[in-house]
Enzyme design. Structure first.
Site, short mmCIF file in Angstrom:
data_model
loop_
_atom_site.label_atom_id
_atom_site.label_comp_id
_atom_site.label_asym_id
_atom_site.label_seq_id
_atom_site.Cartn_x
_atom_site.Cartn_y
_atom_site.Cartn_z
N ASP A 1 5.52 -2.90 52.56
CA ASP A 1 6.74 -2.47 53.22
C ASP A 1 6.46 -1.39 54.27
O ASP A 1 5.68 -0.47 54.03
CB ASP A 1 7.70 -1.92 52.14
CG ASP A 1 9.02 -1.45 52.69
OD1 ASP A 1 9.83 -2.30 53.07
OD2 ASP A 1 9.23 -0.22 52.73
N GLU B 1 4.94 -6.14 56.58
CA GLU B 1 6.27 -5.97 57.13
C GLU B 1 6.18 -4.91 58.23
O GLU B 1 6.19 -3.71 57.97
CB GLU B 1 7.29 -5.51 56.07
CG GLU B 1 8.71 -5.57 56.61
CD GLU B 1 9.57 -4.34 56.32
OE1 GLU B 1 10.79 -4.44 56.48
OE2 GLU B 1 9.03 -3.30 55.94
#
Length: 539
Positions: free
Chosen positions: A201, A243
């Site tokens: 993330d 990401e």
């Protein structure tokens, strides 16, 4: 021998555990419930499950605010429940990746609590502190609806701390070697348990440097390469999915020379699928694919239509953003930050033709497709719930009052079921669609099957085909000797005829029904109904 490049042709399925299935009757999804639904996922045909954060957390950001990296949130069950789930998934041939939040922790994490209480604590340097809120002033604010600064004052510490997201998520200090070692140990912990990789993330923001926007810095890439090297040495076949909500040329360095991330999300292609559909013009897709650089042969893009966040409009012009809001989010409540908080089916007016057409792009453009839970049955949303909760409501398994999600009264669910027509479980549910051969769910199952059966859709090169009309998005995917697939998408509400000359093929065979063939000499034109799509093998 294990296929180390399994991800190149895989179909991913994103799961919010809290929303999927409740195994213990407390109104919240858990790993016991998820385990009970694995046969459904096998029948759907997906290859890898992406599990959103399942760690202990105050849940101010749905688990992306982690207070303990090596345990399971009690709502989701025990560590043994997770191990049972992982074994059951692997027994069925499913791979599992989990969210790895590298950039920040919760402010409730013991590291931060120790850091704020004592300036001499070794944990003080686990975070980024300053006596002024003017440092790194060139860094943008990401959650513009909520946060006015990337710095927040902490009374206990007597200093400001740095955060790129919510104030409850202080950023870790990757200039501290101890932080780097801590996060490598987190990676080792979960890989030792047997997971197949991580969706990492918010990786562009790991380091900060004055005079920069604090994104995509060389130090960030250097650290991530070390992390990848560690995985390659000790856990070959496990993957890292990046990401990075950036332009393709800025994501390209995250692949390195095949020595950083295995996969990366292609964020800006997603809004342009919606642009092309609404305009009836392939130009936005042509433009963004032309801006996408080549990546190493061992790497792969990940494509998606929707996910757990808002439909981001960060990488469009201000004029395009206003147009997208006007077209897809006309009510202010539908908008969030620089995006749109709606699911796929409502975005496309619950028009089966348009939803299928969007999925035609998902499964045939370069990259491995990612399906967000519930989108395979056309679930709706609730924009009146807080933040992004409107797209994180309980999965609708059957037409009963509780939708088959839980045995407890629906009033005790963690979030209310969708009840707005025509999206409620009495109309939209798994059981009803499984028994209907022509349902949207069964159409998605066929798309997944065809994608997996044709390596060109995962491995093949990509090239646009002239269709004689800008409303037709036609492209060719090729892989190996003689394997070429023509994908034709009619983006408009009108019938279109596409000439078949110049394709270098005598026959076109429909990938969904091999009995449907086109002899190009006899039928030199392909007739496309409004919003129709065809996947054809060139022979």
């Amino acid at each position: 021998m294990e296929d180390l490049l399994w991800y190149k042709n895989a179909v991913f399925y994103e799961i919010y555990v809290r929303a999927f299935a409740d195994g213990n009757g407390d109104g919240k999804g858990d790993f016991a419930g998820l385990t009970s639904k694995l046969d459904y996922l096998v029948a759907l045909g997906v290859d890898c499950l992406w599990i959103m954060p399942m760690y202990p957390s105050p849940l101010l950001d749905d688990g992306y605010d982690i207070s303990d990296y090596t345990h399971i949130h009690p709502d989701y069950g025990s560590m043994q429940d997770f191990k049972t789930f992982l074994t059951a998934a692997h027994d069925r041939g499913l791979k599992v990746i989990v969210d790895l939040v590298l950039n920040h922790t919760s402010d409730q994490h013991p590291w931060f609590q120790a850091a704020r209480r004592d300036a001499k604590s070794p944990y003080r340097d686990y975070y980024v502190w300053s006596d002024t809120d003017r440092k790194y002033s060139e860094a943008r604010i990401i959650f513009v609806d909520i946060e006015k600064s990337n710095w927040s004052w902490d009374d206990a510490a007597g200093e400001y701390y740095w955060h790129r997201f919510y104030a409850s998520q202080p950023d870790l200090n990757y200039d501290n070697p101890s932080v780097q070692e801590e996060m490598r140990n987190v990676v080792k912990f979960w890989l030792d348990l047997g997971i197949d990789g991580f969706r990492a993330d918010a990786v562009p923001y790991l380091f900060e440097r004055e005079g920069t926007n604090c994104e995509n810095l060389p130090e960030t890439h250097a650290y991530l390469k070390r992390l990848r090297h560690f995985i390659d040495i000790y856990y070959p076949g496990r993957i890292l999915l990046c990401e990075a909500n950036q332009w393709p040329e800025d994501v390209r360095p995250y692949f390195g020379e095949g020595d950083e991330f295995h996969m990366g999300f292609h964020f800006p292609i997603m809004p342009r699928i919606f642009m092309a559909l609404r305009r009836g013009d392939r130009s936005p897709l042509v433009w963004i694919t032309g801006r996408t650089p080549p990546i190493p042969e061992s790497c792969q893009w990940c494509t998606f239509l929707r996910n757990h966040d808002e439909l981001t409009l960060e990488m469009v012009t201000p004029e395009e953003r206003q147009w997208m809001w006007q077209e897809y989010a006309p009510e202010p409540r539908m908008r969030l930050n620089l995006g749109i908080r709606r699911r796929l089916a409502p975005l496309l007016d619950n028009d089966r033709r348009k939803i299928e057409l969007a999925n035609s792009h998902l499964f045939t453009l370069p990259g491995s497709p990612v399906i967000y839970y519930g989108d395979e049955i056309g679930m709706g949303d609730n924009v009146w719930l807080r933040d992004r909760d409107g797209v994180r409501t309980p999965m609708q398994w059957e037409a009963s009052p509780g939708a088959g999600f839980s045995s407890v009264d629906p009033g005790q669910f963690y979030l209310p079921l969708i009840d707005a027509k025509p999206y409620g479980p009495e109309k939209v549910n798994v059981v009803g669609q499984l028994s209907d051969e022509g349902s949207f769910l069964n159409t998605i199952r066929r798309m997944i099957a065809v994608h997996k059966q044709n390596a060109a859709l995962g491995w093949g090169d990509f090239g646009w085909v002239e269709a004689g009309d800008p409303a037709v998005a036609a492209y060719c995917r090729g892989c190996g000797e003689g394997e070429r697939i023509l994908v034709v998408n009619n983006l408009s509400g009108k019938p279109i005829q596409m000439p078949l000359s110049g394709l270098g093929a005598r026959r076109l065979v429909d990938l969904f029904d091999s009995t449907l063939e086109i002899e190009t000499e006899k039928e030199p034109v392909l007739v496309l109904e409004p919003y129709a799509y065809r996947w054809l093998r060139l022979v």
